[in-house]
Design a protein around this motif. Structure first.
Motif, PDB file in Angstrom:
ATOM      1  N   GLY A 238     -53.724 -22.586  -4.391  1.00 20.73           N
ATOM      2  CA  GLY A 238     -54.453 -21.654  -3.516  1.00 20.73           C
ATOM      3  C   GLY A 238     -55.022 -22.385  -2.304  1.00 20.73           C
ATOM      4  O   GLY A 238     -54.935 -21.896  -1.170  1.00 20.73           O
ATOM      5  N   GLU A 239     -55.587 -23.582  -2.564  1.00 27.53           N
ATOM      6  CA  GLU A 239     -56.129 -24.409  -1.454  1.00 27.53           C
ATOM      7  C   GLU A 239     -55.003 -24.782  -0.496  1.00 27.53           C
ATOM      8  O   GLU A 239     -55.147 -24.687   0.719  1.00 27.53           O
ATOM      9  CB  GLU A 239     -56.702 -25.738  -1.995  1.00 27.53           C
ATOM     10  CG  GLU A 239     -58.011 -25.683  -2.708  1.00 27.53           C
ATOM     11  CD  GLU A 239     -59.191 -25.354  -1.801  1.00 27.53           C
ATOM     12  OE1 GLU A 239     -60.178 -24.916  -2.360  1.00 27.53           O
ATOM     13  OE2 GLU A 239     -59.123 -25.516  -0.558  1.00 27.53           O
ATOM     14  N   LEU A 240     -53.873 -25.224  -1.112  1.00 29.16           N
ATOM     15  CA  LEU A 240     -52.723 -25.636  -0.286  1.00 29.16           C
ATOM     16  C   LEU A 240     -52.199 -24.462   0.529  1.00 29.16           C
ATOM     17  O   LEU A 240     -51.836 -24.617   1.698  1.00 29.16           O
ATOM     18  CB  LEU A 240     -51.592 -26.189  -1.167  1.00 29.16           C
ATOM     19  CG  LEU A 240     -51.885 -27.518  -1.864  1.00 29.16           C
ATOM     20  CD1 LEU A 240     -50.729 -27.910  -2.782  1.00 29.16           C
ATOM     21  CD2 LEU A 240     -52.122 -28.629  -0.832  1.00 29.16           C
ATOM     22  N   ASN A 241     -52.187 -23.279  -0.071  1.00 29.30           N
ATOM     23  CA  ASN A 241     -51.729 -22.083   0.653  1.00 29.30           C
ATOM     24  C   ASN A 241     -52.593 -21.858   1.877  1.00 29.30           C
ATOM     25  O   ASN A 241     -52.107 -21.512   2.950  1.00 29.30           O
ATOM     26  CB  ASN A 241     -51.786 -20.846  -0.247  1.00 29.30           C
ATOM     27  CG  ASN A 241     -50.701 -20.861  -1.305  1.00 29.30           C
ATOM     28  OD1 ASN A 241     -49.732 -21.616  -1.205  1.00 29.30           O
ATOM     29  ND2 ASN A 241     -50.854 -20.047  -2.335  1.00 29.30           N
ATOM     30  N   LYS A 242     -53.915 -22.062   1.706  1.00 28.13           N
ATOM     31  CA  LYS A 242     -54.830 -21.850   2.834  1.00 28.13           C
ATOM     32  C   LYS A 242     -54.518 -22.863   3.952  1.00 28.13           C
ATOM     33  O   LYS A 242     -54.414 -22.488   5.123  1.00 28.13           O
ATOM     34  CB  LYS A 242     -56.275 -22.004   2.349  1.00 28.13           C
ATOM     35  CG  LYS A 242     -57.268 -21.731   3.447  1.00 28.13           C
ATOM     36  CD  LYS A 242     -58.697 -21.724   2.991  1.00 28.13           C
ATOM     37  CE  LYS A 242     -59.576 -21.483   4.206  1.00 28.13           C
ATOM     38  NZ  LYS A 242     -60.971 -21.352   3.896  1.00 28.13           N
ATOM     39  N   LEU A 243     -54.310 -24.140   3.549  1.00 28.19           N
ATOM     40  CA  LEU A 243     -54.012 -25.176   4.554  1.00 28.19           C
ATOM     41  C   LEU A 243     -52.689 -24.879   5.263  1.00 28.19           C
ATOM     42  O   LEU A 243     -52.568 -25.020   6.479  1.00 28.19           O
ATOM     43  CB  LEU A 243     -53.957 -26.555   3.895  1.00 28.19           C
ATOM     44  CG  LEU A 243     -55.294 -27.048   3.315  1.00 28.19           C
ATOM     45  CD1 LEU A 243     -55.124 -28.365   2.597  1.00 28.19           C
ATOM     46  CD2 LEU A 243     -56.342 -27.183   4.432  1.00 28.19           C
ATOM     47  N   ARG A 244     -51.704 -24.446   4.475  1.00 30.67           N
ATOM     48  CA  ARG A 244     -50.388 -24.126   5.064  1.00 30.67           C
ATOM     49  C   ARG A 244     -50.521 -23.007   6.093  1.00 30.67           C
ATOM     50  O   ARG A 244     -49.933 -23.055   7.169  1.00 30.67           O
ATOM     51  CB  ARG A 244     -49.425 -23.704   3.937  1.00 30.67           C
ATOM     52  CG  ARG A 244     -48.112 -23.093   4.405  1.00 30.67           C
ATOM     53  CD  ARG A 244     -47.191 -22.691   3.258  1.00 30.67           C
ATOM     54  NE  ARG A 244     -47.803 -21.893   2.227  1.00 30.67           N
ATOM     55  CZ  ARG A 244     -48.015 -20.580   2.307  1.00 30.67           C
ATOM     56  NH1 ARG A 244     -47.664 -19.920   3.392  1.00 30.67           N
ATOM     57  NH2 ARG A 244     -48.579 -19.922   1.307  1.00 30.67           N
ATOM     58  N   SER A 249     -50.450 -21.278  11.646  1.00 31.59           N
ATOM     59  CA  SER A 249     -51.057 -20.532  12.757  1.00 31.59           C
ATOM     60  C   SER A 249     -51.395 -21.463  13.925  1.00 31.59           C
ATOM     61  O   SER A 249     -51.296 -21.081  15.085  1.00 31.59           O
ATOM     62  CB  SER A 249     -52.266 -19.762  12.227  1.00 31.59           C
ATOM     63  OG  SER A 249     -53.399 -20.026  12.951  1.00 31.59           O
ATOM     64  N   THR A 250     -51.745 -22.732  13.634  1.00 35.79           N
ATOM     65  CA  THR A 250     -52.037 -23.680  14.720  1.00 35.79           C
ATOM     66  C   THR A 250     -50.788 -23.942  15.550  1.00 35.79           C
ATOM     67  O   THR A 250     -50.854 -24.105  16.767  1.00 35.79           O
ATOM     68  CB  THR A 250     -52.546 -25.025  14.128  1.00 35.79           C
ATOM     69  OG1 THR A 250     -53.512 -24.718  13.146  1.00 35.79           O
ATOM     70  CG2 THR A 250     -53.139 -25.934  15.170  1.00 35.79           C
ATOM     71  N   ALA A 251     -49.637 -24.006  14.846  1.00 36.44           N
ATOM     72  CA  ALA A 251     -48.394 -24.317  15.560  1.00 36.44           C
ATOM     73  C   ALA A 251     -47.746 -23.065  16.139  1.00 36.44           C
ATOM     74  O   ALA A 251     -46.605 -23.117  16.600  1.00 36.44           O
ATOM     75  CB  ALA A 251     -47.436 -25.010  14.605  1.00 36.44           C
ATOM     76  N   MET A 256     -48.641 -22.942  21.185  1.00 39.54           N
ATOM     77  CA  MET A 256     -48.029 -24.255  21.453  1.00 39.54           C
ATOM     78  C   MET A 256     -46.569 -24.129  21.860  1.00 39.54           C
ATOM     79  O   MET A 256     -45.905 -23.165  21.457  1.00 39.54           O
ATOM     80  CB  MET A 256     -48.049 -25.089  20.167  1.00 39.54           C
ATOM     81  CG  MET A 256     -49.321 -25.857  19.948  1.00 39.54           C
ATOM     82  SD  MET A 256     -49.240 -26.700  18.381  1.00 39.54           S
ATOM     83  CE  MET A 256     -48.147 -28.036  18.802  1.00 39.54           C
ATOM     84  N   ALA A 257     -46.075 -25.112  22.593  1.00 34.98           N
ATOM     85  CA  ALA A 257     -44.654 -25.120  22.992  1.00 34.98           C
ATOM     86  C   ALA A 257     -43.788 -25.339  21.754  1.00 34.98           C
ATOM     87  O   ALA A 257     -44.250 -25.936  20.772  1.00 34.98           O
ATOM     88  CB  ALA A 257     -44.421 -26.232  23.996  1.00 34.98           C
TER      89      ALA A 257
END
Ligand SMILES: CCCCCCCCCC(=O)SCCNC(=O)CCNC(=O)[C@H](O)C(C)(C)COP(=O)(O)OP(=O)(O)OC[C@H]1O[C@@H](n2cnc3c(N)ncnc32)[C@H](O)[C@@H]1OP(=O)(O)O
Length: 434
Positions: A238-244, A249-251, A256-257
């Motif tokens: 669940g934690e990893l899902n949040k980070l993913r 979304s950051t990329a 971003m290009a």
């Protein structure tokens, strides 16, 4: 049959998996752990939700019902630590959709191909996900919950069966699998009864967010305590899902290009669409067996009537998903020229609530294709006729497989190229999972 590596239910704690796989008689078998958690009939899920929040049965009473909910503010926890922790099994629920044993309920679920309408399943998953969260946050002493729990995200739904049969019982199961401060990840499974055994059809992960009684501010939810190494693994996932999700979304190509590899893909498409007879950047030619992106979309409009409201007097998320799915399916159908089957739903973000009375504009676009696969993006926005403003409410991503190989979709403009790359990113993420 879709890739069988899906729907392996590996994320369920072993106690829950035992419950699921031990039903061989047609009626679900509950192990001692879940005594008292008898399966709920699908038609009762929404009634239970209405009771939990005290939603009005008639639209004419909705203002009064909302006024009454305001008083529940005093029941909200000031800190998350003030709330008793819960175990995964505390929120575990089973819901039965008895399509086999109660033929009278089939009609609502039937499509013209004599299989089950997936859009209806999306609605049931959404309601169940919310009920699971209310079960996790239930306080015995509170007759009504002060929380407004809304769907924030459908992280993924992966299917391992192409066809859902309209005359066999369906069982949904699920529990809260990860908890943040005000958000909860819910993992659900759907199984269908064949020859006395329930076999997996799909796995789903949703994220729900708790808000105050008026649905204005976030509200704390009970912490979740993993009880075994297996459950710790699930929680960690669940934690990893949040980070993913944050990474994805950051990329985002809206921020971003594209990467070097993606830029090459776009340039290759550009080179392949240049008209060799006229040496010009402007003169473009559609390669054989291809379709311009511009010609691979469908639009629709919904007037959001009170009938489609949720327990908080906004438009029900499941209804939005059903409408978007059906437009997406129609787009895939007309694009591929044969019947498409849903493989995966991912990253449906509910950015803004849809108010009753809104004009909802839906726009479906083929964003990427590969062999028999069609990736569809549906954008939904509300249009305010008074201010003439448009606001995006949701973006939906669906992956379909067609019976035959489909033409390649080709972007023409820079904006379309970004849509194409975004579609490819979603498609690649789905293929990695299966
Ligand atoms: C009667 C018959 C029907 C019965 C059915 C009942 C079912 C009802 C379910 C629904 O129909 S809900 C309707 C569909 N959903 C919506 O309309 C939600 C629209 N979106 C919003 O209202 C806001 O975007 C949302 C409340 C989801 C988030 O608001 P914010 O962006 O201000 O959130 P905030 O920054 O305060 O973060 C709060 C938490 O949400 C998390 N969050 C926000 N957006 C997220 C996202 N996209 N994905 C994952 N988590 C998200 C965020 O990480 C954080 O978690 P933690 O507190 O645990 O750290």
């Amino acid at each position: 049959m879709l890739p069988s590596r899906l729907c392996i239910m590996r994320k369920l704690p072993s106690v829950l998996t035992r419950t699921l796989t031990s039903g061989t008689t047609g009626s679900p078998v509950l192990l001692d752990m879940f005594e008292g958690h008898s399966p709920i009939h699908v038609n009762n899920v929404r009634n239970k939700l209405r009771d939990i929040v005290g939603a009005s049965a008639n639209w004419s009473d909705h203002v009064q019902a909302m006024q009454e909910r305001k008083a529940l503010h005093t029941l909200l926890a000031k800190h998350q630590e003030d709330l008793p922790p819960r175990r995964m099994k505390d929120s575990y629920l089973e819901v039965i959709l008895p399509l086999g044993s109660q033929p009278e309920i089939r009609e609502k679920y039937l499509n013209v191909h004599n299989s089950v309408r997936f859009g209806r399943i999306l609605e049931d998953l959404d309601s169940l996900g919310v009920l699971i969260c209310y079960t996790h946050t239930k306080q015995e002493m509170q007759p009504k919950s002060p929380l407004s729990i809304v769907t924030a995200l459908v992280d993924k739904i992966n299917l391992c069966k192409k066809i859902i049969y309209p005359d066999c019982d369906i069982k949904f199961t699920g529990n809260v699998s990860w908890v943040g401060k005000t958000s909860m990840e819910v993992t659900m499974h759907m199984l269908q009864l064949h020859d006395g055994d329930y076999s997996p059809v799909l796995d789903a992960t949703f994220v729900m967010v708790a808000r105050d009684p008026e649905n204005k501010r976030p509200a704390f939810v009970n912490p979740l305590i993993p009880e075994s190494p297996e459950e710790e693994e699930i929680f960690k996932q669940g934690e990893l899902n949040k980070l993913r999700r944050i990474e994805f979304s950051t990329a985002s190509l809206l921020k971003m290009a594209p990467t070097a590899e993606e830029r090459n893909i776009v340039h290759d498409i550009f080179l392949h669409t240049l008209d060799t007879k006229t040496v010009s950047f402007r003169s473009r030619k559609l390669p054989p067996n291809s379709v311009w992106m511009e010609d691979a979309k469908l639009k629709g409009l919904q007037i959001c009537h009170p009938q489609e409201r949720n327990i908080f007097n906004r438009i029900f998320g499941g209804f939005l998903m059903r409408k978007a799915f059906e437009l997406g399916w129609a787009t895939a159908c007309s694009y591929g020229g044969s019947r498409p089957f849903i493989v995966s739903v991912d990253d449906i973000m509910f950015q803004k609530p849809v108010e009753i009375g809104s004009l909802l504009l839906l726009s479906a676009q083929v964003s990427y294709t590969e062999k028999n696969y069609i990736q569809i993006r549906v954008h939904s926005e509300v249009y305010d006729a008074n201010t003439r403003e448009h606001h995006t409410t949701n973006i939906f991503h669906f992956t379909f497989i067609s019976e035959n190989e489909v033409p390649r979709v080709v972007p023409n403009t820079y904006g379309e190229s970004m849509l194409y790359l975004d579609g490819k990113r979603h498609f690649d993420a789905v293929m990695k999972e299966i």
